[in-house]
Structures are given as structure tokens and as C-alpha cells.
Design a protein around this motif. Structure first.
Motif, PDB file in Angstrom:
ATOM      1  N   LEU A   7       0.822  -1.205   0.000  1.00  0.00           N
ATOM      2  CA  LEU A   7       0.000   0.000   0.000  1.00  0.00           C
ATOM      3  C   LEU A   7       0.858   1.257   0.000  1.00  0.00           C
ATOM      4  N   ALA A   8       1.994   1.210   0.678  1.00  0.00           N
ATOM      5  CA  ALA A   8       2.897   2.363   0.664  1.00  0.00           C
ATOM      6  C   ALA A   8       3.444   2.590  -0.753  1.00  0.00           C
ATOM      7  N   ALA A   9       3.743   1.492  -1.459  1.00  0.00           N
ATOM      8  CA  ALA A   9       4.193   1.626  -2.849  1.00  0.00           C
ATOM      9  C   ALA A   9       3.091   2.223  -3.721  1.00  0.00           C
ATOM     10  N   ALA A  10       1.843   1.775  -3.508  1.00  0.00           N
ATOM     11  CA  ALA A  10       0.729   2.329  -4.276  1.00  0.00           C
ATOM     12  C   ALA A  10       0.527   3.805  -3.980  1.00  0.00           C
ATOM     13  N   ASP A  42      -3.362   7.202  13.115  1.00  0.00           N
ATOM     14  CA  ASP A  42      -4.250   8.369  13.177  1.00  0.00           C
ATOM     15  C   ASP A  42      -3.947   9.351  12.048  1.00  0.00           C
ATOM     16  N   ALA A  43      -2.672   9.583  11.775  1.00  0.00           N
ATOM     17  CA  ALA A  43      -2.294  10.512  10.710  1.00  0.00           C
ATOM     18  C   ALA A  43      -2.777  10.006   9.358  1.00  0.00           C
ATOM     19  N   ALA A  44      -2.710   8.692   9.138  1.00  0.00           N
ATOM     20  CA  ALA A  44      -3.175   8.130   7.862  1.00  0.00           C
ATOM     21  C   ALA A  44      -4.686   8.295   7.711  1.00  0.00           C
ATOM     22  N   TYR A  45      -5.443   8.051   8.803  1.00  0.00           N
ATOM     23  CA  TYR A  45      -6.894   8.236   8.737  1.00  0.00           C
ATOM     24  C   TYR A  45      -7.248   9.691   8.443  1.00  0.00           C
ATOM     25  N   VAL A  46      -6.569  10.606   9.100  1.00  0.00           N
ATOM     26  CA  VAL A  46      -6.843  12.032   8.886  1.00  0.00           C
ATOM     27  C   VAL A  46      -6.468  12.445   7.475  1.00  0.00           C
ATOM     28  N   ARG A  47      -5.372  11.916   6.961  1.00  0.00           N
ATOM     29  CA  ARG A  47      -4.966  12.236   5.591  1.00  0.00           C
ATOM     30  C   ARG A  47      -6.004  11.733   4.577  1.00  0.00           C
ATOM     31  N   ALA A  48      -6.523  10.522   4.799  1.00  0.00           N
ATOM     32  CA  ALA A  48      -7.562   9.993   3.913  1.00  0.00           C
ATOM     33  C   ALA A  48      -8.801  10.876   3.955  1.00  0.00           C
ATOM     34  N   MET A  49      -9.154  11.361   5.145  1.00  0.00           N
ATOM     35  CA  MET A  49     -10.312  12.245   5.273  1.00  0.00           C
ATOM     36  C   MET A  49     -10.071  13.570   4.553  1.00  0.00           C
ATOM     37  N   ALA A  50      -8.842  14.076   4.600  1.00  0.00           N
ATOM     38  CA  ALA A  50      -8.525  15.326   3.915  1.00  0.00           C
ATOM     39  C   ALA A  50      -8.595  15.160   2.392  1.00  0.00           C
ATOM     40  N   LEU A  51      -8.249  13.971   1.899  1.00  0.00           N
ATOM     41  CA  LEU A  51      -8.310  13.723   0.458  1.00  0.00           C
ATOM     42  C   LEU A  51      -9.735  13.542  -0.034  1.00  0.00           C
ATOM     43  N   ALA A  52     -10.608  12.988   0.812  1.00  0.00           N
ATOM     44  CA  ALA A  52     -12.006  12.747   0.412  1.00  0.00           C
ATOM     45  C   ALA A  52     -12.933  13.124   1.557  1.00  0.00           C
ATOM     46  N   PRO A  53     -13.116  14.423   1.815  1.00  0.00           N
ATOM     47  CA  PRO A  53     -13.942  14.831   2.965  1.00  0.00           C
ATOM     48  C   PRO A  53     -15.425  14.525   2.792  1.00  0.00           C
ATOM     49  N   GLU A  54     -15.877  14.290   1.559  1.00  0.00           N
ATOM     50  CA  GLU A  54     -17.293  14.021   1.312  1.00  0.00           C
ATOM     51  C   GLU A  54     -17.575  12.538   1.094  1.00  0.00           C
ATOM     52  N   ASP A  55     -16.630  11.690   1.398  1.00  0.00           N
ATOM     53  CA  ASP A  55     -16.814  10.257   1.201  1.00  0.00           C
ATOM     54  C   ASP A  55     -17.288   9.619   2.503  1.00  0.00           C
ATOM     55  N   PRO A  56     -18.510   9.064   2.551  1.00  0.00           N
ATOM     56  CA  PRO A  56     -19.014   8.501   3.811  1.00  0.00           C
ATOM     57  C   PRO A  56     -18.219   7.295   4.290  1.00  0.00           C
ATOM     58  N   LEU A  57     -17.643   6.510   3.356  1.00  0.00           N
ATOM     59  CA  LEU A  57     -16.855   5.355   3.780  1.00  0.00           C
ATOM     60  C   LEU A  57     -15.624   5.790   4.562  1.00  0.00           C
ATOM     61  N   VAL A  58     -14.947   6.839   4.075  1.00  0.00           N
ATOM     62  CA  VAL A  58     -13.753   7.327   4.771  1.00  0.00           C
ATOM     63  C   VAL A  58     -14.126   7.906   6.132  1.00  0.00           C
ATOM     64  N   ARG A  59     -15.203   8.695   6.182  1.00  0.00           N
ATOM     65  CA  ARG A  59     -15.609   9.297   7.466  1.00  0.00           C
ATOM     66  C   ARG A  59     -16.068   8.231   8.463  1.00  0.00           C
ATOM     67  N   PRO A  76      -7.577   8.311  -1.919  1.00  0.00           N
ATOM     68  CA  PRO A  76      -7.928   8.264  -0.488  1.00  0.00           C
ATOM     69  C   PRO A  76      -8.062   6.847   0.058  1.00  0.00           C
ATOM     70  N   TYR A  77      -8.558   5.902  -0.761  1.00  0.00           N
ATOM     71  CA  TYR A  77      -8.764   4.554  -0.248  1.00  0.00           C
ATOM     72  C   TYR A  77      -7.446   3.848   0.039  1.00  0.00           C
ATOM     73  N   THR A  78      -6.421   4.140  -0.754  1.00  0.00           N
ATOM     74  CA  THR A  78      -5.107   3.566  -0.464  1.00  0.00           C
ATOM     75  C   THR A  78      -4.580   4.077   0.868  1.00  0.00           C
ATOM     76  N   VAL A  79      -4.716   5.383   1.099  1.00  0.00           N
ATOM     77  CA  VAL A  79      -4.262   5.957   2.370  1.00  0.00           C
ATOM     78  C   VAL A  79      -5.094   5.414   3.527  1.00  0.00           C
ATOM     79  N   LEU A  80      -6.386   5.203   3.299  1.00  0.00           N
ATOM     80  CA  LEU A  80      -7.248   4.645   4.344  1.00  0.00           C
ATOM     81  C   LEU A  80      -6.809   3.235   4.711  1.00  0.00           C
ATOM     82  N   LEU A  81      -6.476   2.417   3.711  1.00  0.00           N
ATOM     83  CA  LEU A  81      -6.009   1.062   3.995  1.00  0.00           C
ATOM     84  C   LEU A  81      -4.651   1.076   4.703  1.00  0.00           C
TER      85      LEU A  81
END
Length: 440
Positions: free
Chosen positions: A304-307, A334-351, A315-320
Motif C-alpha cells: 500500500l505504501a508503494a501504491a 491516526d495521521a493516515a486516517y486524517v490524511r484519507a479524510m482530507a483527500l475525500a472529505p465528502e466520502d461517507p466510507l472514509v468518514r 484516499p482509499y489507499t491511504v485509508l487502507l
């Protein structure tokens, strides 16, 4: 020149017949004899010799033969068209475009082959809009399937999806199209959400050419969406038979095998996809997801880090990555979850995943806030995702059991559709002990 041409003109038919039959060695030998008889001024011998050299990949020598034809007969467009074709195969698109334009000036009637070639040159030069004009001219001149398919491809490159659909429909209704055109039209129908018509077109493409891997891939994607795993596997295997290095086929085959809980085979297919395309972010992402489902978070994190390095804005790669780090007990989750949220703030799966992370870490106030945002995002949708609504309800029940007051909890949106059967992230099988983490 007319006299020398007439000396060997009676044998032009034999020269042409040998070229058509693929007797290239005899063709070259006969061309040399005709040139000797005509003092190197036999135009058709030069032309045929250029065709043979071009077929052999000797484009520079072929260009010399075609230029000899042009010197002998400057007003003939055919040698110029062959010059343009050789230059195109060499990747010299601007010179090829100029040669075809000169040939078009010499042509007395509209030539669809010349217009198609001009459109392809414009496409390779990055001028898709000009290419559309030439492709339209080719269609109007009677270019047939080739012109229609080329026009659709160029319109699609110009983001004119409706125009591309119309071009494909016109080509299919007026010509007996081949498997490649049927597959492209079916894939486009699938993209716009017309699965019934897409299924018809893709089935027709495979009936005409069972090894058409693009049609097999698109049809397999439809079958996977409808949970018909066995039929999808058959199509994917057919696609790999025709195209053994197809990354998409290896990836989809791996995911289908994962859904059937054939973990070793799934990992093997996904690993082959990564080997075939080491710079593909999608292949690395899918392999990381599968490793995460197989309880191998360390290996999953590496993939996932390579991806993420190849495609940082996914955002889904960062979420995983956050999920993998959390399973490893790493504080950077925690930083990875917050970064995923910043990339897709309107995505209900990420939130929703961020809310779950807060709840597992004991941050109940933040978890309630994120759950409220998730509920609001789901309420905005015309049809709430049943899987997300169910997961949100489970999270709210856990928060209520943890002591959060009911007045603080958001209302769960009503899902109008039944819950889809999806493979869970936690692989629960009787043989779970044999899938121990590789880091142990």
C-alpha cells in the motif's frame, strides 16, 4: 518514361499477384529484372519493392523506393500515401501528416483512407479536435467501420461521450463491425450505465472472436458485479489465454478468487499483476488489500505504501494504510486516517472508518462527531448505501453501550436497497490459523 513502362507493363499483373500471395523473395527478384530492362525507370517495380521493404520493417529503404515513384510520376497520390504510412510507423507523425496532406491535394475524389490516416496523425500529435474533423470527413466519404470507430475514439478523448455513443451506434447500424469495435462499444455502454446493451455487444464480440480480451474483461467485470464468480472466472481465463501479460485480467482474477476464498491462488494472481506492472498503483493497491484481508498487515503496508507513492491522491489507499498501521499497533495510524479524510472529505466510507478509529481509541466525542458527518453524507444520497448504513448502525450501538447519550447520536438513514453481500475485510474461515501473519 512511358516507353520503358510499357516494356514491363505486361508483367505488372504477375508482380502484383506475387506480392499479394506473399511471395516476397520472388517479387523482389522480378522487380530487379524489370528495373534492368527499363533502365531503373519502372515505376510499378519501385512501388512494389517499397511495399515489400515496408512489410519487412525496412522503412527507410522503402521511403527511397516510394520517392523514386514520386520522381517518375509526381501527380500520383499512392506513393505519397505510402510515404505517410512509413513515416507514421517510424513515429514521425508531423512529417506523416504533411505527406498525407499532399496526397489529399492530388486525390481527385474524397479518400476515406487518407482522412483516417490524417485523423490518426492528429491524434498522435495531441490535436484530438482536429482529428475529429478528419474522422468526420472519413465517415462522410464512406470510410466504413474504421472511420466510425476512429471517430468514436477521438470524440471520447474530447470528453464527448454522447457523440462517441452516436458514432458507435451509426457504425454498428450501417456496417458489419468486427470484434474490436463491438468490444469498444460495449465497454462504453458499460461505463454510462447501460448493462443490458453492453452485455449484448460484448457477447457479440466474444461470439465473433472468443479470444478478444477487452470484451472478456468487460464482461467479466459485469459478472463480478452480479456475483456470478464462476462465469467471471471463465471469461478472465479466456482473456489471459489471449493476453498472458494483461494486468487487469490478473488483478480481476485474483479478486474473484479471493471472493471464492481461494487465498493462495488469489495472492499468486495479484502478485503476477504486480510483477507485470511494477509501476501500477492499482495493482499494488489490490495486492495490499488482499494481504490485509489475509491477516498480513506488514506485507500489506509495504504494498500500500508503494501504491500511495505512485498515486498519492488516492484516499482509499491511504485509508487502507491507516488500517494496516492500526493492526500493527503503530501510532501513525491516526495521521493516515486524517490524511484519507482530507483527500475525500465528502466520502461517507472514509468518514465512517475515521469514526470507528476514534471509537476504538476511546475518543468518543470525536467518534460521535464523525458518525454525525457520515449520517449527513448518507442522507444526501438518493439511495443510501445499505452496507454503510448497517455499519453506521453497528457503530452507534457500540457508542451507546459505551455510555454515549442517545440525544448525542445521529439518526441512521433508511436504506431503500437490501444489503449487498460483500466479502468482509476479516477473513473468517475454519483454517484461519494457517493464515498467520508473515511477520511472526
Amino acid at each position: 518514361m512511358l516507353e520503358t513502362e510499357s516494356v514491363g507493363g505486361s508483367r505488372n499483373w504477375l508482380l502484383h499477384a506475387r506480392y499479394v500471395r506473399g511471395e516476397h523473395a520472388m517479387c523482389l527478384e522480378m522487380a530487379e529484372q524489370l528495373q534492368k530492362q527499363c533502365q531503373n525507370a519502372h515505376r510499378y517495380a519501385h512501388f512494389i519493392k517499397g511495399l515489400v521493404l515496408a512489410d519487412a520493417g525496412r522503412y527507410q529503404e522503402a521511403l527511397e523506393r516510394f520517392h523514386s515513384c514520386i520522381r517518375l510520376q509526381p501527380h500520383d497520390p499512392e506513393p505519397l500515401k505510402q510515404v505517410g504510412k512509413c513515416l507514421f510507423r517510424q513515429g514521425r507523425y508531423q512529417l506523416s501528416l504533411e505527406a498525407y496532406l499532399e496526397a489529399d491535394k492530388l486525390t481527385k475524389h474524397p479518400d476515406p483512407d487518407t482522412y483516417c490516416a490524417l485523423a490518426e496523425c492528429a491524434w498522435n500529435l495531441g490535436d484530438a479536435e482536429r482529428g475529429v474533423e478528419w474522422a468526420r470527413a472519413a465517415v462522410q466519404a464512406g470510410g466504413g467501420e474504421r472511420a466510425g470507430a476512429l471517430l468514436a475514439k477521438l470524440l471520447l478523448a474530447c470528453d464527448d461521450m454522447q457523440g462517441a455513443l452516436n458514432a458507435y451506434d451509426h457504425a454498428l447500424s450501417t456496417h458489419a463491425c468486427g470484434a474490436d469495435t463491438l468490444a469498444a462499444a460495449g465497454a462504453l455502454r458499460l461505463r454510462i450505465g447501460d448493462p443490458r446493451r453492453a452485455f449484448q455487444l460484448l457477447g457479440a464480440a466474444l461470439a465473433q472472436q472468443p479470444t478478444q480480451h477487452a470484451a472478456a474483461l468487460a464482461l467479466a467485470a459485469m459478472l463480478l458485479q452480479h456475483k456470478d464468480l464462476d462465469a467471471a472466472l471463465a471469461r478472465l481465463k479466456a482473456a489471459l489465454t489471449a493476453h498472458p501479460t494483461c494486468v487487469a485480467a490478473h488483478t480481476n482474477l485474483g479478486l474473484a478468487l479471493m471472493a471464492k476464498k481461494k487465498y493462495i491462488a488469489a495472492l499468486t494472481c495479484l502478485q503476477r499483476a504486480v510483477w507485470a506492472a511494477p509501476l501500477s498503483a492499482r495493482a499494488a493497491h489490490d495486492l495490499g488489500l488482499t494481504l490485509l484481508m489475509c491477516k498480513r498487515p506488514t506485507s500489506a503496508f509495504c504494498r500500500l505504501a508503494a501504491a500511495a507513492a505512485l498515486q498519492p491522491s488516492q484516499p482509499y489507499t491511504v485509508l487502507l494504510i491507516g488500517v494496516a498501521l492500526e493492526r500493527l499497533g503503530d501510532s501513525r495510524a491516526d495521521a493516515a486516517y486524517v490524511r484519507a479524510m482530507a483527500l475525500a472529505p465528502e466520502d461517507p466510507l472514509v468518514r465512517l472508518n475515521l469514526a470507528g478509529r476514534h471509537a476504538r481509541a476511546g475518543r468518543l466525542t470525536e467518534a460521535v462527531e464523525e458518525a454525525g458527518v457520515t449520517a449527513e453524507l448518507l442522507n444526501r444520497e438518493e439511495k443510501a448505501d445499505g452496507q454503510l448504513a448497517s455499519s453506521l448502525a453497528s457503530l452507534l450501538a457500540l457508542l451507546r453501550d459505551a455510555g454515549v447519550e442517545l440525544s448525542q447520536l445521529p439518526s441512521v438513514p433508511d436504506a431503500n436497497t437490501p444489503l449487498p453481500i460483500e466479502p468482509t475485510n476479516e477473513v473468517a474461515t475454519p483454517d484461519e490459523e494457517r493464515l498467520a501473519p508473515d511477520e511472526v
